[in-house]
Design a protein around this motif. Structure first.
Motif, PDB file in Angstrom:
ATOM      1  N   LEU A 163       6.225  -0.930  -9.198  1.00 17.30           N
ATOM      2  CA  LEU A 163       7.496  -1.644  -9.288  1.00 17.30           C
ATOM      3  C   LEU A 163       8.123  -1.559 -10.677  1.00 17.30           C
ATOM      4  O   LEU A 163       9.307  -1.878 -10.844  1.00 17.30           O
ATOM      5  CB  LEU A 163       7.303  -3.113  -8.899  1.00 17.30           C
ATOM      6  N   THR A 164       7.343  -1.151 -11.674  1.00 19.26           N
ATOM      7  CA  THR A 164       7.871  -1.025 -13.034  1.00 19.26           C
ATOM      8  C   THR A 164       8.475   0.351 -13.301  1.00 19.26           C
ATOM      9  O   THR A 164       9.025   0.587 -14.387  1.00 19.26           O
ATOM     10  CB  THR A 164       6.763  -1.288 -14.080  1.00 19.26           C
ATOM     11  N   ARG A 165       8.390   1.253 -12.338  1.00 20.39           N
ATOM     12  CA  ARG A 165       8.937   2.598 -12.522  1.00 20.39           C
ATOM     13  C   ARG A 165      10.457   2.531 -12.661  1.00 20.39           C
ATOM     14  O   ARG A 165      11.130   1.655 -12.090  1.00 20.39           O
ATOM     15  CB  ARG A 165       8.570   3.489 -11.336  1.00 20.39           C
ATOM     16  N   SER A 166      11.007   3.494 -13.371  1.00 19.18           N
ATOM     17  CA  SER A 166      12.458   3.512 -13.627  1.00 19.18           C
ATOM     18  C   SER A 166      13.279   3.762 -12.359  1.00 19.18           C
ATOM     19  O   SER A 166      14.457   3.395 -12.287  1.00 19.18           O
ATOM     20  CB  SER A 166      12.799   4.582 -14.664  1.00 19.18           C
ATOM     21  N   ASN A 167      12.680   4.388 -11.344  1.00 24.78           N
ATOM     22  CA  ASN A 167      13.418   4.681 -10.107  1.00 24.78           C
ATOM     23  C   ASN A 167      13.218   3.620  -9.030  1.00 24.78           C
ATOM     24  O   ASN A 167      13.613   3.808  -7.873  1.00 24.78           O
ATOM     25  CB  ASN A 167      13.020   6.048  -9.559  1.00 24.78           C
ATOM     26  N   VAL A 168      12.568   2.493  -9.392  1.00 21.86           N
ATOM     27  CA  VAL A 168      12.274   1.446  -8.420  1.00 21.86           C
ATOM     28  C   VAL A 168      13.003   0.161  -8.803  1.00 21.86           C
ATOM     29  O   VAL A 168      13.020  -0.232  -9.972  1.00 21.86           O
ATOM     30  CB  VAL A 168      10.758   1.178  -8.327  1.00 21.86           C
ATOM     31  N   GLU A 169      13.605  -0.490  -7.802  1.00 23.80           N
ATOM     32  CA  GLU A 169      14.297  -1.758  -8.006  1.00 23.80           C
ATOM     33  C   GLU A 169      13.739  -2.785  -7.030  1.00 23.80           C
ATOM     34  O   GLU A 169      13.630  -2.515  -5.824  1.00 23.80           O
ATOM     35  CB  GLU A 169      15.795  -1.598  -7.765  1.00 23.80           C
ATOM     36  N   VAL A 170      13.404  -3.966  -7.554  1.00 25.21           N
ATOM     37  CA  VAL A 170      12.995  -5.076  -6.699  1.00 25.21           C
ATOM     38  C   VAL A 170      14.214  -5.971  -6.484  1.00 25.21           C
ATOM     39  O   VAL A 170      14.838  -6.431  -7.448  1.00 25.21           O
ATOM     40  CB  VAL A 170      11.858  -5.889  -7.331  1.00 25.21           C
ATOM     41  N   VAL A 171      14.564  -6.196  -5.231  1.00 27.40           N
ATOM     42  CA  VAL A 171      15.755  -6.971  -4.889  1.00 27.40           C
ATOM     43  C   VAL A 171      15.317  -8.285  -4.257  1.00 27.40           C
ATOM     44  O   VAL A 171      14.668  -8.284  -3.202  1.00 27.40           O
ATOM     45  CB  VAL A 171      16.666  -6.202  -3.916  1.00 27.40           C
ATOM     46  N   SER A 191      -4.321  -5.411  -4.692  1.00 29.17           N
ATOM     47  CA  SER A 191      -3.791  -4.115  -5.113  1.00 29.17           C
ATOM     48  C   SER A 191      -3.904  -3.959  -6.624  1.00 29.17           C
ATOM     49  O   SER A 191      -3.691  -4.914  -7.379  1.00 29.17           O
ATOM     50  CB  SER A 191      -2.315  -3.979  -4.708  1.00 29.17           C
ATOM     51  N   ASN A 192      -4.214  -2.736  -7.033  1.00 28.06           N
ATOM     52  CA  ASN A 192      -4.229  -2.390  -8.457  1.00 28.06           C
ATOM     53  C   ASN A 192      -3.020  -1.530  -8.856  1.00 28.06           C
ATOM     54  O   ASN A 192      -2.800  -1.309 -10.050  1.00 28.06           O
ATOM     55  CB  ASN A 192      -5.513  -1.623  -8.805  1.00 28.06           C
ATOM     56  N   GLN A 240       0.817  -1.209   0.000  1.00 26.21           N
ATOM     57  CA  GLN A 240       0.000   0.000   0.000  1.00 26.21           C
ATOM     58  C   GLN A 240       0.851   1.261   0.000  1.00 26.21           C
ATOM     59  O   GLN A 240       0.558   2.223  -0.709  1.00 26.21           O
ATOM     60  CB  GLN A 240      -0.943  -0.012   1.209  1.00 26.21           C
ATOM     61  N   PHE A 241       1.947   1.281   0.792  1.00 25.39           N
ATOM     62  CA  PHE A 241       2.720   2.531   0.850  1.00 25.39           C
ATOM     63  C   PHE A 241       3.759   2.653  -0.256  1.00 25.39           C
ATOM     64  O   PHE A 241       4.146   3.769  -0.612  1.00 25.39           O
ATOM     65  CB  PHE A 241       3.327   2.767   2.241  1.00 25.39           C
ATOM     66  N   VAL A 242       4.214   1.535  -0.820  1.00 26.69           N
ATOM     67  CA  VAL A 242       5.192   1.620  -1.911  1.00 26.69           C
ATOM     68  C   VAL A 242       4.645   2.429  -3.087  1.00 26.69           C
ATOM     69  O   VAL A 242       5.317   3.347  -3.584  1.00 26.69           O
ATOM     70  CB  VAL A 242       5.650   0.211  -2.355  1.00 26.69           C
ATOM     71  N   PRO A 243       3.416   2.155  -3.587  1.00 29.33           N
ATOM     72  CA  PRO A 243       2.896   2.981  -4.690  1.00 29.33           C
ATOM     73  C   PRO A 243       2.718   4.447  -4.304  1.00 29.33           C
ATOM     74  O   PRO A 243       2.798   5.328  -5.165  1.00 29.33           O
ATOM     75  CB  PRO A 243       1.540   2.333  -5.009  1.00 29.33           C
ATOM     76  N   ALA A 244       2.466   4.707  -3.018  1.00 28.84           N
ATOM     77  CA  ALA A 244       2.233   6.080  -2.577  1.00 28.84           C
ATOM     78  C   ALA A 244       3.510   6.899  -2.542  1.00 28.84           C
ATOM     79  O   ALA A 244       3.492   8.109  -2.795  1.00 28.84           O
ATOM     80  CB  ALA A 244       1.567   6.086  -1.199  1.00 28.84           C
ATOM     81  N   ILE A 245       4.664   6.269  -2.253  1.00 28.77           N
ATOM     82  CA  ILE A 245       5.904   7.037  -2.120  1.00 28.77           C
ATOM     83  C   ILE A 245       6.793   6.952  -3.359  1.00 28.77           C
ATOM     84  O   ILE A 245       7.677   7.786  -3.536  1.00 28.77           O
ATOM     85  CB  ILE A 245       6.707   6.592  -0.881  1.00 28.77           C
TER      86      ILE A 245
END
Length: 486
Positions: A297-305, A290-291, A183-188
């Protein structure tokens, strides 16, 4: 000198459980009770969790008291501010202010042979009956990462959100991918310079059928309360049907297909999609709704580790492969102490042992509500009363009916105290464990917060919620030791 103030009933916690208990006690004619809470306001989980995007994953009409319907929900899945406001309005509607003792932290409670002696931050009180409604999601769980104390940046848990900290332009590490994080990841994500999401296990994520509730609908619910009750009933049975997949994991295949299709639609990159594909049976961990999580997570400034953080340094975090990532903020979305709830260390029973000592890492309670060796103690949302498919408020109301029936028995017979017999508790736990064996929570191939330190699934009811309501519809003294009044 006068002794401590004595009450017939003391309630710990002023969230859904504590307020529900207060309302029901007052409706049944009990007036000599008190509700203790360490916070400055009521609300419990919905007061403490104020992170961006915080919302409920159970439909609004079901995630509310059956005796206190709210025709004015603005969305089918309500956000934290609206739920918190609903609970505060319940205080006004039912006249609970005079029973509340806010900023009163319970530091210990002990049975002295005939009553509960409760030590609080504001002094001592005593009570004939103790109802613990502190809730399973009240104490944040913070992992003990090597070097965390050397980190020079900002560190906080999602349940203690730093609203004074502007995340714009910051390099953020999010540790955990559970219900709060999605919930907070998409918000920030749009505001931070760089976001590293550390994922130990990919969650199953389903689309969230959220929508605004129109003014016309709300007007109809206000004009015809039975219409809202009908809508609530429909939602209840639709959610109840979903329990079959948890109880018979083979049925979960349909849900898994839907979740994979949701992932394919929202994540075009096959490499990222592979990272986000779970490798355990759906339902073993909490199914998330979640929608906007996957798109974030597909944004250019986001990395999934993949994998967790193994070490924290002054200005960075390090993973098992030795990779170091520079960050200035660490946000933990690592859940709560559920099966090891801190209140268990503060309640002492007949033999002086705490609940934690009696449980030895694996919580047990008869019907999830009463515990052998702990007279006149009732737990709301105690061990084995959680659900993976429906509203815990329904389970809580079932318990409240049971507690009120037990109180009637005490009043009617003049007994001093009741507690379940060890034999009744053992038989109940054996039945629960046997039913749990074939469920997705135990056979789904994962480790979750539903499991305690022994590996036993002690947080979940292994059945339909209506079956729990049937089990708790009546207090049966045959399963209890009853202490007659001297």
């Amino acid at each position: 000198m006068a002794g401590p103030r004595h009450y017939r009933i003391a309630v710990i916690g002023a969230g859904f459980g504590g307020l529900g208990a207060a309302i029901r006690l007052k409706q049944r004619g009990y007036d000599d009770f008190v509700v203790l809470d360490r916070g400055t306001e009521v609300g419990g989980t919905w007061r403490d969790n104020t992170y961006p995007g915080c919302a409920c994953d159970v439909p609004s009409h079901l995630y509310s008291f059956s005796f206190g319907l709210n025709p004015d929900w603005s969305r089918s899945f309500s956000g934290q501010p609206e739920i918190w406001d609903y609970l505060r309005r319940c205080v006004d509607k039912y006249g609970l202010d005079r029973y509340l003792r806010m900023e009163t932290e319970v530091r210990g409670a002990a049975w002295d042979g005939g009553r509960w002696v409760v030590e609080t931050s504001r002094g001592t009180l005593t009570a004939d009956v103790l109802i613990s409604a502190s809730g399973p999601l009240c104490e944040p769980a913070m992992p003990k990462l090597p070097g965390l104390e050397t980190f020079t940046g900002e560190v906080f848990h999602s349940a203690r959100w730093r609203h004074d900290l502007d995340l714009t332009g910051r390099r953020v590490a999010v540790i955990g991918t559970g219900a709060s994080a999605i919930q907070f990841v998409p918000a920030i994500a749009p505001d931070v310079a760089r976001l590293h999401v550390f994922q130990r296990t990919a969650p199953w994520v389903m689309p969230k059928a959220d929508r605004p509730i129109s003014r016309l609908e709300r007007r109809a619910f206000r004009a015809v309360p039975g219409l809202q009750r009908l809508a609530r009933t429909g939602i209840y049975w639709a959610r109840e049907a979903q329990a079959t997949g948890f109880l018979k994991p083979v049925v979960m295949r349909m849900g898994q297909r839907m979740a994979r299709a949701h992932l394919r639609r929202q994540v075009p990159d096959p490499a990222l999609r592979a990272k986000l594909t779970p490798h355990y049976r759906m339902g073993c961990k909490r199914v998330l709704l979640s929608n906007d999580y996957y798109p974030a997570l597909t944004r250019s400034n986001v990395e999934v580790v993949d994998g967790g953080v193994t070490e924290v340094r002054a200005e960075s975090v390090v993973t098992a492969d030795g990779t170091e990532r520079a960050v200035d903020t660490i946000i933990f979305g690592t859940g709560f102490h559920v099966t090891d709830t801190p209140i268990a260390q503060q309640i002492r029973g007949r033999d002086g042992r705490t609940l934690a000592e009696a449980w030895q890492g694996s919580p047990e309670a008869y019907l999830g509500t009463t515990v052998a060796g702990f007279p006149n103690l009732f737990l709301l949302l105690g061990p084995g009363t959680g659900t993976g498919h429906t509203s815990v408020v329904f389970m809580m109301e079932s318990q409240l009916a049971y507690v009120l029936d037990a109180l009637r028995h005490l009043d009617r017979t003049g007994a001093t105290a009741i507690e379940p017999t060890p034999a009744a508790q053992r038989a109940f736990i054996s039945t629960v464990d046997r039913k749990m064996a074939g469920t997705v929570w135990l056979a789904g191939g994962c480790k979750s917060w539903y499991q305690d330190t022994t590996g036993r699934v002690s947080a979940i009811w292994p059945g339909y919620s209506w079956s729990y309501r049937l089990r708790t519809r009546r207090f049966d003294p045959a399963h209890y030791e009853v202490v007659a009044r001297a």
